[in-house]
Design a protein around this motif. Structure first.
Motif, PDB file in Angstrom:
ATOM      1  N   ILE A   4       0.846  -1.201   0.000  1.00 40.91           N
ATOM      2  CA  ILE A   4       0.000   0.000   0.000  1.00 40.91           C
ATOM      3  C   ILE A   4       0.881   1.250   0.000  1.00 40.91           C
ATOM      4  CG2 ILE A   4      -1.719   1.308   1.323  1.00 40.91           C
ATOM      5  CD1 ILE A   4      -2.679  -1.381   2.498  1.00 40.91           C
ATOM      6  N   LYS A   5       0.639   2.128  -0.977  1.00 38.41           N
ATOM      7  CA  LYS A   5       1.432   3.365  -1.077  1.00 38.41           C
ATOM      8  C   LYS A   5       0.588   4.590  -0.730  1.00 38.41           C
ATOM      9  CE  LYS A   5       4.305   1.606  -4.863  1.00 38.41           C
ATOM     10  NZ  LYS A   5       3.484   0.499  -5.370  1.00 38.41           N
ATOM     11  N   SER A  21      -1.543   8.117  11.897  1.00 35.02           N
ATOM     12  CA  SER A  21      -0.644   8.683  10.878  1.00 35.02           C
ATOM     13  C   SER A  21       0.808   8.579  11.319  1.00 35.02           C
ATOM     14  CB  SER A  21      -1.034  10.107  10.486  1.00 35.02           C
ATOM     15  OG  SER A  21      -1.152  10.902  11.612  1.00 35.02           O
ATOM     16  N   ASN A  22       1.063   8.629  12.626  1.00 38.64           N
ATOM     17  CA  ASN A  22       2.443   8.455  13.114  1.00 38.64           C
ATOM     18  C   ASN A  22       2.923   7.012  12.996  1.00 38.64           C
ATOM     19  OD1 ASN A  22       3.507  10.992  13.909  1.00 38.64           O
ATOM     20  ND2 ASN A  22       1.987  11.042  15.549  1.00 38.64           N
ATOM     21  N   LEU A  23       1.991   6.073  13.013  1.00 37.17           N
ATOM     22  CA  LEU A  23       2.389   4.661  12.921  1.00 37.17           C
ATOM     23  C   LEU A  23       2.698   4.255  11.472  1.00 37.17           C
ATOM     24  CD1 LEU A  23      -0.215   3.057  15.377  1.00 37.17           C
ATOM     25  CD2 LEU A  23       2.270   3.035  15.661  1.00 37.17           C
ATOM     26  N   LEU A  24       2.079   4.949  10.519  1.00 35.84           N
ATOM     27  CA  LEU A  24       2.289   4.578   9.112  1.00 35.84           C
ATOM     28  C   LEU A  24       3.678   5.023   8.642  1.00 35.84           C
ATOM     29  CD1 LEU A  24      -1.224   5.589   7.753  1.00 35.84           C
ATOM     30  CD2 LEU A  24      -0.258   3.280   7.706  1.00 35.84           C
ATOM     31  N   PRO A  25       4.322   4.224   7.769  1.00 40.62           N
ATOM     32  CA  PRO A  25       5.642   4.633   7.260  1.00 40.62           C
ATOM     33  C   PRO A  25       5.555   5.989   6.545  1.00 40.62           C
ATOM     34  CG  PRO A  25       5.086   2.397   6.553  1.00 40.62           C
ATOM     35  CD  PRO A  25       3.875   2.943   7.225  1.00 40.62           C
ATOM     36  N   ASN A  26       6.625   6.784   6.657  1.00 38.83           N
ATOM     37  CA  ASN A  26       6.629   8.141   6.079  1.00 38.83           C
ATOM     38  C   ASN A  26       6.316   8.174   4.589  1.00 38.83           C
ATOM     39  OD1 ASN A  26       7.180   9.441   8.429  1.00 38.83           O
ATOM     40  ND2 ASN A  26       9.404   9.320   8.181  1.00 38.83           N
ATOM     41  N   LYS A  27       6.711   7.096   3.888  1.00 39.01           N
ATOM     42  CA  LYS A  27       6.551   7.074   2.433  1.00 39.01           C
ATOM     43  C   LYS A  27       5.101   6.948   1.978  1.00 39.01           C
ATOM     44  CE  LYS A  27      10.920   5.107   0.855  1.00 39.01           C
ATOM     45  NZ  LYS A  27      11.522   3.823   0.489  1.00 39.01           N
ATOM     46  N   LEU A 191       1.113  -3.686  14.518  1.00 41.28           N
ATOM     47  CA  LEU A 191       2.234  -4.612  14.260  1.00 41.28           C
ATOM     48  C   LEU A 191       1.837  -5.725  13.295  1.00 41.28           C
ATOM     49  CD1 LEU A 191       3.916  -5.171  17.744  1.00 41.28           C
ATOM     50  CD2 LEU A 191       4.796  -3.890  15.772  1.00 41.28           C
ATOM     51  N   LYS A 192       0.534  -6.119  13.357  1.00 40.10           N
ATOM     52  CA  LYS A 192       0.073  -7.232  12.516  1.00 40.10           C
ATOM     53  C   LYS A 192      -0.337  -6.790  11.120  1.00 40.10           C
ATOM     54  CE  LYS A 192      -1.750  -9.054  16.774  1.00 40.10           C
ATOM     55  NZ  LYS A 192      -2.999  -9.244  17.516  1.00 40.10           N
ATOM     56  N   ILE A 193      -0.332  -5.481  10.865  1.00 40.46           N
ATOM     57  CA  ILE A 193      -0.718  -5.039   9.511  1.00 40.46           C
ATOM     58  C   ILE A 193       0.404  -4.295   8.797  1.00 40.46           C
ATOM     59  CG2 ILE A 193      -3.225  -4.903   9.863  1.00 40.46           C
ATOM     60  CD1 ILE A 193      -2.778  -1.830  10.121  1.00 40.46           C
ATOM     61  N   ASN A 194       1.538  -4.043   9.471  1.00 41.69           N
ATOM     62  CA  ASN A 194       2.543  -3.213   8.788  1.00 41.69           C
ATOM     63  C   ASN A 194       3.205  -3.922   7.610  1.00 41.69           C
ATOM     64  OD1 ASN A 194       4.373  -4.681  10.171  1.00 41.69           O
ATOM     65  ND2 ASN A 194       5.040  -3.043  11.550  1.00 41.69           N
ATOM     66  N   LYS A 195       2.969  -5.251   7.500  1.00 39.54           N
ATOM     67  CA  LYS A 195       3.470  -5.985   6.334  1.00 39.54           C
ATOM     68  C   LYS A 195       2.814  -5.519   5.021  1.00 39.54           C
ATOM     69  CE  LYS A 195       0.066  -9.584   7.107  1.00 39.54           C
ATOM     70  NZ  LYS A 195      -0.259 -10.783   7.817  1.00 39.54           N
ATOM     71  N   PHE A 196       1.663  -4.841   5.126  1.00 41.90           N
ATOM     72  CA  PHE A 196       0.966  -4.396   3.912  1.00 41.90           C
ATOM     73  C   PHE A 196       1.536  -3.107   3.322  1.00 41.90           C
ATOM     74  CE2 PHE A 196      -2.476  -6.833   6.036  1.00 41.90           C
ATOM     75  CZ  PHE A 196      -2.673  -7.765   5.031  1.00 41.90           C
ATOM     76  N   PHE A 197       2.448  -2.464   4.076  1.00 44.54           N
ATOM     77  CA  PHE A 197       2.911  -1.142   3.636  1.00 44.54           C
ATOM     78  C   PHE A 197       4.320  -1.186   3.071  1.00 44.54           C
ATOM     79  CE2 PHE A 197      -0.371  -0.512   6.764  1.00 44.54           C
ATOM     80  CZ  PHE A 197      -1.209   0.364   6.095  1.00 44.54           C
ATOM     81  N   ILE A 198       4.638  -0.161   2.258  1.00 39.03           N
ATOM     82  CA  ILE A 198       5.982  -0.102   1.649  1.00 39.03           C
ATOM     83  C   ILE A 198       7.031   0.144   2.717  1.00 39.03           C
ATOM     84  CG2 ILE A 198       5.436   0.516  -0.709  1.00 39.03           C
ATOM     85  CD1 ILE A 198       5.617   3.457   0.073  1.00 39.03           C
TER      86      ILE A 198
END
Ligand code: IMP
Length: 198
Positions: A4-5, A21-27, A191-198
């Motif tokens: 997900i981008k 929004s702080n938990l999501l990767p900056n990209k 922690l269980k969903i961050n695999k979906f992000f770039i």
């Protein structure tokens, strides 16, 4: 798996929006509901999971974006799990958490005199990601703790001033937000969903 981008954070709660929004990767490109003119759907589910699904699927269908929504709340054992999925609703139409917290103190006093010495509670968070093609994924996080008999601290939101997590002396309201966000229910669900992000 396509990472997900770009995602919509499907919440009208400013405290939740800040944490997610702080938990999501900056990209990752983040959209907020402020960009759209959409009211929140009725939370007719009976569980955190059902309600997070209702919100994520509704906002995704309206915007055609991948949407992440959380449904969360505080469960207090002496109150048989209340306020639970009604955590937001206890604050009334004006989202007044003094009202909700005073309701908790009043109900706790009615259970026993020295309730503060014997009480346990937990924050639960269920996050659902919904894709416009109908796919979805949900995850749950929990943090155990107890209820403080006085409100403490000005950080955070909602019930933060009365929740003391296990292993700490401070309420979430007194803690630095960085510390809260590295141990709380939302972080654990994330922690269980961050695999979906770039
Ligand atoms: P809902 O998920 O929109 O139904 O709202 C959940 C409610 O639970 C929020 O309005 C807060 O009152 C409470 N809540 C959920 N997570 C937290 C938290 O991290 N700190 C304090 N209160 C929270």
């Amino acid at each position: 798996m396509n990472k997900i981008k770009e995602i919509l954070i499907g919440t009208n709660n400013k405290g939740k929006y800040r944490e997610i929004s702080n938990l999501l990767p900056n990209k990752v490109k983040i959209h907020s509901l402020n960009e759209f003119n959409i009211l929140s759907p009725k939370e007719t589910g009976k569980t955190f999971k059902e309600n997070s699904f209702i919100k994520a699927s509704y906002f995704s269908r309206k915007t055609k974006l991948i949407c992440l929504s959380d449904d969360s709340g505080l469960e207090i054992d002496l109150l048989k799990g209340e306020p639970g999925i009604y955590s937001s609703r206890w604050s009334g139409k004006k989202n007044d958490f003094n009202l909700a917290i005073n309701k908790i103190f009043k109900k706790m006093k009615n259970t026993k005199k020295n309730w503060e010495s014997f009480n346990s509670a937990r924050f639960i968070c269920c996050i659902t990601i919904f894709w416009p093609n109908g796919k979805s994924f949900s995850s749950k996080g929990m943090i155990k703790g107890k209820i403080s008999n006085v409100k403490k601290g000005k950080n955070g939101f909602g019930y933060d001033p009365i929740f003391i997590p296990h292993g700490y002396d401070q309420t979430f309201g007194e803690m630095k937000s960085k510390l809260k966000m590295s141990i709380d229910h939302r972080f654990k669900a994330f922690l269980k969903i961050n695999k979906f992000f770039i």
